[in-house]
Design an enzyme around this catalytic site. Structure first.
Site, short mmCIF file in Angstrom:
data_model
loop_
_atom_site.label_atom_id
_atom_site.label_comp_id
_atom_site.label_asym_id
_atom_site.label_seq_id
_atom_site.Cartn_x
_atom_site.Cartn_y
_atom_site.Cartn_z
N GLY A 146 0.85 -1.19 0.00
CA GLY A 146 0.00 0.00 0.00
C GLY A 146 0.88 1.24 0.00
CB ALA A 147 0.50 4.51 1.65
CE LYS A 188 4.57 5.03 13.29
NZ LYS A 188 3.82 5.92 12.44
CG ASN A 206 0.46 6.97 14.68
OD1 ASN A 206 1.47 6.28 14.77
ND2 ASN A 206 0.15 7.60 13.56
CG ASN A 235 -3.54 7.74 12.94
OD1 ASN A 235 -2.78 8.70 12.90
ND2 ASN A 235 -3.37 6.65 12.22
#
Lengths: 310, 310
Positions: B13-14, B188, B192, B196
């Protein structure tokens, strides 16, 4: 029945329209101050749909402002709490020393704000445990045989409190006397905070979807427990059974949308401070940690703010 | 440069597509295992769009499963964490004793799960602080000059760790050595978890709307502080400056949609457990109270569950 009362209903949406019409049908002289539905109701009157009956109040005595009504025996305040800055202009023309002002609004802080404008001794609170929605102009539906608790803002009850409860009862409204408005309000918030809040935060779902999903239901319970902790700090005990009962009652509501959700979805003001902000502040003042409520409050505030920009 | 590596990218994917293509352009022999974009990429290759350049990898060596690739020097695992139950079938055909497995996935628990299938000593983690989205089949955009931290799962670093960091650097990727994957991962998550999470909970908004609204921003900060408390309980200190820096960095991202939000809006699986559930469980295990994270986790779980019913 007691002698008919002259009644003014301020804010004739779902709650004001419903209880005003119930009193009007019982023979009281009820005057409504309405805003959005004014023209419609002037022409068509009100229609009240309950689980077991439908009736109309037509013509309804409806006004755009309180000045033409004059002094009354009872003012029912059913404004949205976000409009409380209009208390003075809306209420004072209706009030003299014998007038009772019954606050039937959502959330915390309404009676205290009213006491800035009229003598505290004239103020009562009426807390509604009901599912009533305005479904179209002038049309109000009552989905659940609910109940109202009426209590004094200041001091203990007196004969007038009992008289008012009796007046409601005789009008066909299940009505109880509350010896502590504050205690009853914290209990009501055990429902309003999780269900008004989470139906919005969960993206506009019904109460049914909250109780059917394990995660939403767990979060609802955590919120109730914080509300209970705050209530306890103010001297009001709430049992586990009462909290569990909130889920049972909600199951009976089927696909209900709380008023805050309806307001939110329609782009109208939402009673964030009265229902979420003020209980959070009062709990925090007593040293109660309410992080789940804080999360919900901040999320709802942000949601409403970003919706208004959109 | 070091000798060219045989590389397999699992989950193209990305993230997998981007880093795989960067390594391919630098001369490594990169094989992609893709699912949704397989047919498109087989015909058209990959296109990588960065802030200052665009390039294509065409033809790309792309496969539907790992068996045709065989053993490689380096496996880059860039699956969504919700697909970790497929580790065994996807990874083991590529691995012998000298193969390194670099986990470049979101959230907590991935390296531990991989260690159930291949020897822990062969596992490294690569943590990406980037804004990379797959914008259409085979087309990947990198919006922010980001960075990757690579570290060993077990024990301290060795020559191979440095070699791998060097390989990434020589391929044009800003890459650092992490002496503690766990410390870097908690850091991180300081981004997130709020970003997110709240972009979904706030109804599908961009990171910009989170930092521009006072309530969302306050809630983001409260979430970061809980993540920091958990990190601290595990021996990793995180400064106030680092938390504040998360907002500054986010301002530079403009209208960014985190991967979880894109997955959510597209109706795909969302990495709820890896990003929210596992950090909550690990913090709670150490006695850290994370009620804002708990609220967010339950709300997201409920949102995803009710979306799947819809």
């Amino acid at each position: 029945m007691n002698k008919p009362l002259r009644v003014a209903v301020i804010g004739a949406g779902a709650i004001g329209g419903y209880y005003g019409c119930m009193l009007a049908r019982a023979g009281h002289d009820v005057h409504f101050v309405a805003r959005s539905d004014l023209e419609y109701v002037r022409e068509h009157g009100y229609e009240i749909r309950s689980t077991n009956e439908t009736f109309q109040i037509k013509p309804a005595q409806v006004y755009s402002n309180p000045h033409k009504i004059g002094v009354v025996d009872l003012v029912i305040v059913a404004l949205k709490a976000t409009a409380n800055s209009h208390y003075k202009e809306l209420i004072t023309p209706l009030v003299e020393t014998k007038t009772l002002v019954l606050i039937m609004q959502n959330g915390m802080g309404n009676v205290e704000t009213m006491a800035e404008h009229i003598p505290a001794v004239q103020i009562l609170g009426g807390l509604c445990f009901v599912c009533i929605n305005r479904v179209s102009p002038g049309v109000i539906e009552n989905y659940l045989s609910g109940r109202v608790y009426i209590g004094e803002f200041m001091g203990s009850y007196r004969q007038r409190t009992i008289d008012l409860v009796t007046t409601f009862e005789e009008a066909g409204i299940e009505c109880y006397f509350s010896k502590s408005l504050d205690a009853t309000l914290w209990k009501k918030l055990c429902w309003n905070i999780p269900f008004n809040g989470l139906t919005i935060a969960a993206g506009g779902v019904t109460t049914q979807e909250i109780i059917n999903d394990d995660s939403f239901r767990k979060l609802a319970r955590l919120l109730m427990e914080e509300v209970r902790a705050a209530a306890t700090a103010y001297g009001h005990s709430i049992t586990d059974d009462f909290l569990e009962q909130q889920f049972t009652v909600t199951e009976g509501m089927a696909d209900y949308k709380p008023s805050s959700l309806i307001d939110y979805l329609a782009g109208r003001d939402v009673e964030i401070e009265a229902i979420f902000g003020e209980p959070l502040r009062r709990g925090t003042e007593k040293g109660i940690n309410m992080p789940h409520l804080e999360s919900l409050y901040l999320l709802l505030k942000g949601l409403v703010a970003s919706r208004q920009q959109a």
